[in-house]
Motif scaffolding. Structure first.
Motif, PDB file in Angstrom:
ATOM      1  N   GLN A 128      -4.888   1.790   8.121  1.00 54.97           N
ATOM      2  CA  GLN A 128      -5.893   1.169   7.114  1.00 54.97           C
ATOM      3  C   GLN A 128      -6.508   2.307   6.361  1.00 54.97           C
ATOM      4  O   GLN A 128      -6.554   2.184   4.991  1.00 54.97           O
ATOM      5  CB  GLN A 128      -7.021   0.247   7.522  1.00 54.97           C
ATOM      6  CG  GLN A 128      -6.575  -0.852   8.252  1.00 54.97           C
ATOM      7  CD  GLN A 128      -6.264  -0.672   9.589  1.00 54.97           C
ATOM      8  OE1 GLN A 128      -6.502   0.484  10.299  1.00 54.97           O
ATOM      9  NE2 GLN A 128      -6.123  -1.682  10.552  1.00 54.97           N
ATOM     10  N   HIS A 129      -6.664   3.404   6.816  1.00 55.97           N
ATOM     11  CA  HIS A 129      -6.891   4.617   6.146  1.00 55.97           C
ATOM     12  C   HIS A 129      -6.036   5.105   5.290  1.00 55.97           C
ATOM     13  O   HIS A 129      -6.114   5.505   4.004  1.00 55.97           O
ATOM     14  CB  HIS A 129      -7.592   5.669   6.909  1.00 55.97           C
ATOM     15  CG  HIS A 129      -7.996   6.851   6.312  1.00 55.97           C
ATOM     16  ND1 HIS A 129      -9.497   7.078   5.820  1.00 55.97           N
ATOM     17  CD2 HIS A 129      -7.676   8.215   5.808  1.00 55.97           C
ATOM     18  CE1 HIS A 129      -9.642   8.318   5.032  1.00 55.97           C
ATOM     19  NE2 HIS A 129      -8.621   8.668   5.185  1.00 55.97           N
ATOM     20  N   LEU A 130      -4.706   5.337   5.898  1.00 52.22           N
ATOM     21  CA  LEU A 130      -3.482   6.036   5.122  1.00 52.22           C
ATOM     22  C   LEU A 130      -3.376   4.853   3.979  1.00 52.22           C
ATOM     23  O   LEU A 130      -2.894   5.500   3.206  1.00 52.22           O
ATOM     24  CB  LEU A 130      -2.486   5.883   6.106  1.00 52.22           C
ATOM     25  CG  LEU A 130      -2.346   6.900   7.222  1.00 52.22           C
ATOM     26  CD1 LEU A 130      -1.275   6.871   8.116  1.00 52.22           C
ATOM     27  CD2 LEU A 130      -2.453   8.207   6.668  1.00 52.22           C
ATOM     28  N   ALA A 131      -3.369   3.911   3.984  1.00 53.22           N
ATOM     29  CA  ALA A 131      -3.155   2.975   2.804  1.00 53.22           C
ATOM     30  C   ALA A 131      -3.707   3.053   1.684  1.00 53.22           C
ATOM     31  O   ALA A 131      -3.083   3.056   0.661  1.00 53.22           O
ATOM     32  CB  ALA A 131      -3.469   1.340   3.096  1.00 53.22           C
ATOM     33  N   GLY A 132      -4.868   3.975   1.608  1.00 55.94           N
ATOM     34  CA  GLY A 132      -5.483   4.259   0.429  1.00 55.94           C
ATOM     35  C   GLY A 132      -5.390   5.772   0.094  1.00 55.94           C
ATOM     36  O   GLY A 132      -5.947   6.088  -0.979  1.00 55.94           O
TER      37      GLY A 132
ATOM     38  N   HIS B 133     -15.975   5.620   0.610  1.00 56.67           N
ATOM     39  CA  HIS B 133     -15.013   5.028   1.500  1.00 56.67           C
ATOM     40  C   HIS B 133     -13.584   4.992   0.850  1.00 56.67           C
ATOM     41  O   HIS B 133     -13.444   4.083  -0.075  1.00 56.67           O
ATOM     42  CB  HIS B 133     -15.824   3.756   1.963  1.00 56.67           C
ATOM     43  CG  HIS B 133     -14.859   2.734   2.346  1.00 56.67           C
ATOM     44  ND1 HIS B 133     -14.810   1.543   2.547  1.00 56.67           N
ATOM     45  CD2 HIS B 133     -13.562   2.655   3.070  1.00 56.67           C
ATOM     46  CE1 HIS B 133     -14.021   0.653   3.035  1.00 56.67           C
ATOM     47  NE2 HIS B 133     -13.206   1.575   3.392  1.00 56.67           N
ATOM     48  N   VAL B 134     -12.658   5.359   1.557  1.00 53.51           N
ATOM     49  CA  VAL B 134     -11.185   5.509   0.846  1.00 53.51           C
ATOM     50  C   VAL B 134     -10.294   4.602   1.711  1.00 53.51           C
ATOM     51  O   VAL B 134     -10.467   4.560   2.998  1.00 53.51           O
ATOM     52  CB  VAL B 134     -10.311   6.636   0.496  1.00 53.51           C
ATOM     53  CG1 VAL B 134     -11.198   7.389  -0.698  1.00 53.51           C
ATOM     54  CG2 VAL B 134     -10.536   7.619   1.687  1.00 53.51           C
ATOM     55  N   GLY B 135      -9.189   3.886   1.386  1.00 57.87           N
ATOM     56  CA  GLY B 135      -8.522   3.131   2.464  1.00 57.87           C
ATOM     57  C   GLY B 135      -8.251   1.772   1.846  1.00 57.87           C
ATOM     58  O   GLY B 135      -8.576   1.463   0.719  1.00 57.87           O
ATOM     59  N   GLN B 136      -7.728   1.019   2.830  1.00 56.57           N
ATOM     60  CA  GLN B 136      -7.137  -0.385   2.361  1.00 56.57           C
ATOM     61  C   GLN B 136      -8.490  -1.056   1.867  1.00 56.57           C
ATOM     62  O   GLN B 136      -8.162  -1.859   1.041  1.00 56.57           O
ATOM     63  CB  GLN B 136      -6.600  -0.761   3.560  1.00 56.57           C
ATOM     64  CG  GLN B 136      -6.058  -2.302   3.513  1.00 56.57           C
ATOM     65  CD  GLN B 136      -5.714  -3.006   4.847  1.00 56.57           C
ATOM     66  OE1 GLN B 136      -5.108  -2.361   5.666  1.00 56.57           O
ATOM     67  NE2 GLN B 136      -5.972  -4.074   5.051  1.00 56.57           N
ATOM     68  N   THR B 137      -9.494  -1.036   2.532  1.00 52.44           N
ATOM     69  CA  THR B 137     -10.729  -1.772   1.916  1.00 52.44           C
ATOM     70  C   THR B 137     -11.732  -0.994   1.055  1.00 52.44           C
ATOM     71  O   THR B 137     -12.616  -1.418   0.848  1.00 52.44           O
ATOM     72  CB  THR B 137     -11.497  -2.368   3.435  1.00 52.44           C
ATOM     73  OG1 THR B 137     -11.738  -1.339   4.046  1.00 52.44           O
ATOM     74  CG2 THR B 137     -10.639  -3.585   3.670  1.00 52.44           C
ATOM     75  N   GLY B 138     -11.196   0.225   0.784  1.00 52.39           N
ATOM     76  CA  GLY B 138     -11.978   1.182   0.075  1.00 52.39           C
ATOM     77  C   GLY B 138     -11.212   1.406  -1.134  1.00 52.39           C
ATOM     78  O   GLY B 138     -10.538   0.757  -1.570  1.00 52.39           O
TER      79      GLY B 138
ATOM     80  N   SER C 223       0.775  -1.258   0.000  1.00 53.03           N
ATOM     81  CA  SER C 223       0.058  -0.198   0.118  1.00 53.03           C
ATOM     82  C   SER C 223       0.783   1.413  -0.147  1.00 53.03           C
ATOM     83  O   SER C 223       0.567   2.198   0.640  1.00 53.03           O
ATOM     84  CB  SER C 223      -1.097  -0.049   1.297  1.00 53.03           C
ATOM     85  OG  SER C 223      -1.735  -1.032   1.166  1.00 53.03           O
ATOM     86  N   GLY C 224       1.849   1.209  -0.804  1.00 57.54           N
ATOM     87  CA  GLY C 224       2.818   2.464  -0.840  1.00 57.54           C
ATOM     88  C   GLY C 224       3.761   2.554   0.178  1.00 57.54           C
ATOM     89  O   GLY C 224       4.471   3.604   0.285  1.00 57.54           O
TER      90      GLY C 224
END
Ligand SMILES: Cc1cc2nc3c(=O)[nH]c(=O)nc-3n(C[C@H](O)[C@H](O)[C@H](O)COP(=O)(O)OP(=O)(O)OC[C@H]3O[C@@H](n4cnc5c(N)ncnc54)[C@H](O)[C@@H]3O)c2cc1C
Length: 321
Positions: free
Chosen positions: A269-273, A246-251, A136-137
């Motif tokens: 998990q939010h930062l991941a996206g 919804h943004v993030g790892q699961t968004g 995730s970057g």
């Protein structure tokens, strides 16, 4: 030999991500001494010959009613066939939903090595080495592609669009198109007018906003900035906002030029996206909020005071107040 770039369009317009892919493909072709060629499936209303200004000499176009709806299986077969017929060595897609769906399928058909999520031009002096994001970057990987043919998906907003001038020759391509195995009965558009993955600016808010009734100021700010609207996962889970925000790892993973996070703690998990955003502005009343560590600019304050002031300031700059 050629570098073939898949050009996407939506509602008649060429996607910005495709302009990045075109620039990338043209630069790669220049580097390897190949020709840069584009491929359009369907009939955009934008003038596709003018895409030559991004460095492609020729654009193949297949027009057919069936192609109005994106169908991975139909598109895969067609793209692979054209890539083979035109002797394309490298096929470039955007690393967006369509590209993520097509690239692996095309790679299998062409027996090509696949690099998903490239962030830089390949090093081609000694082999074919491509840099991509992983975890995730959080890290980079350099991938050596050993196959004769290569497929690359380019991370959105990781390569600057450049115009070199020129017009592309449009070649209408006649091809047999399979009958799709699925039929789209209807499509319902989401309420958001700006696609998050295409947005230059995204205004996003989290649980710090206390409830859905407080989103008006977030929407106002987004509208003033011409920005897309996003939210953290608990906000979507609680149905304060639709899940497509919804943004993030699961968004959705996004990489806008500017990401404004309001009342979001900055969980991993939010930062991941969102951590590939060029500039991150965080508004949070807790100075210890983890998001400040990832921020370029931070405002420690109550969103209910800060956001209305930002709206006033933007209005002033735009001459609206
Ligand atoms: C497997 C897994 C996947 C996940 N995927 C995602 C994902 O894709 N996207 C995602 O977002 N989360 C995801 N999560 C959830 C994630 O761990 C966090 O729980 C979530 O991001 C927190 O959302 P939030 O920041 O809106 O809420 P909170 O953590 O509750 O943070 C609210 C923030 O608002 C601040 N605040 C409160 N009042 C104000 C005010 N008046 N003004 C300014 N600031 C204020 C607080 O200081 C706090 O920092 C996932 C979790 C798991 C376990």
């Amino acid at each position: 030999m050629s570098v073939l770039i898949f050009i996407e369009h939506t509602e008649g317009q060429i996607k910005k991500a495709s302009l990045e892919a075109l620039t990338y493909g043209a630069r790669l072709a220049e580097q390897t001494g190949d020709t840069a060629e584009g491929l359009v499936l369907g009939t955009p209303s934008d003038d596709i010959a003018s895409l030559g200004k991004y460095g492609v000499k020729k654009i193949y176009q297949v027009q057919h009613d069936i192609l109005h709806h994106f169908d991975s299986q139909v598109y895969t077969k067609l793209i692979s066939h054209i890539a083979e017929e035109t002797n394309a060595q490298t096929i470039i897609f955007s690393n967006n939903p369509a590209g993520k769906s097509l690239a692996p399928r095309v790679a299998v058909r062409l027996k090509a090595g696949l690099v998903a999520g490239a962030i830089a031009l390949p090093e081609t002096k000694d082999g074919f080495n491509v840099r991509k994001n992983v975890f995730s970057g959080k890290a980079f990987a350099n991938v050596d592609v050993k196959t004769e043919k290569k497929v690359i998906t380019l991370n959105v907003n990781s390569f600057t669009i450049a115009e070199t001038g020129g017009t592309a020759e449009i070649v209408q391509y006649e091809a047999t198109i399979d009958t799709p195995k699925i039929k789209v009965l209807n499509t319902t558009k989401t309420t958001s007018s700006i696609a998050l993955t295409e947005a230059e600016t995204v205004v996003s808010a989290g649980r710090g906003l206390k409830g859905p009734e407080n989103w008006k100021m977030v929407e106002d700010l987004a509208q003033l900035l011409g920005a897309g609207l996003a939210c953290s996962r608990p906000v979507a889970d609680a149905h304060w906002r639709p899940h497509n925000e919804h943004v993030g790892q699961t968004g959705i993973a996004i990489a806008p030029n500017l990401y404004i996070a309001i009342g979001i703690s900055g969980a991993i998990q939010h930062l991941a996206g969102v951590n590939r955003s060029k500039v991150i502005v965080v508004i949070n009343k807790d100075p210890e909020a983890p998001f400040f560590k990832a921020a370029d600019y931070g405002i420690v304050g109550d969103a209910f005071e800060v956001v209305p002031k930002m709206i006033e300031a933007v209005k002033k700059v735009k001459g609206l107040s």
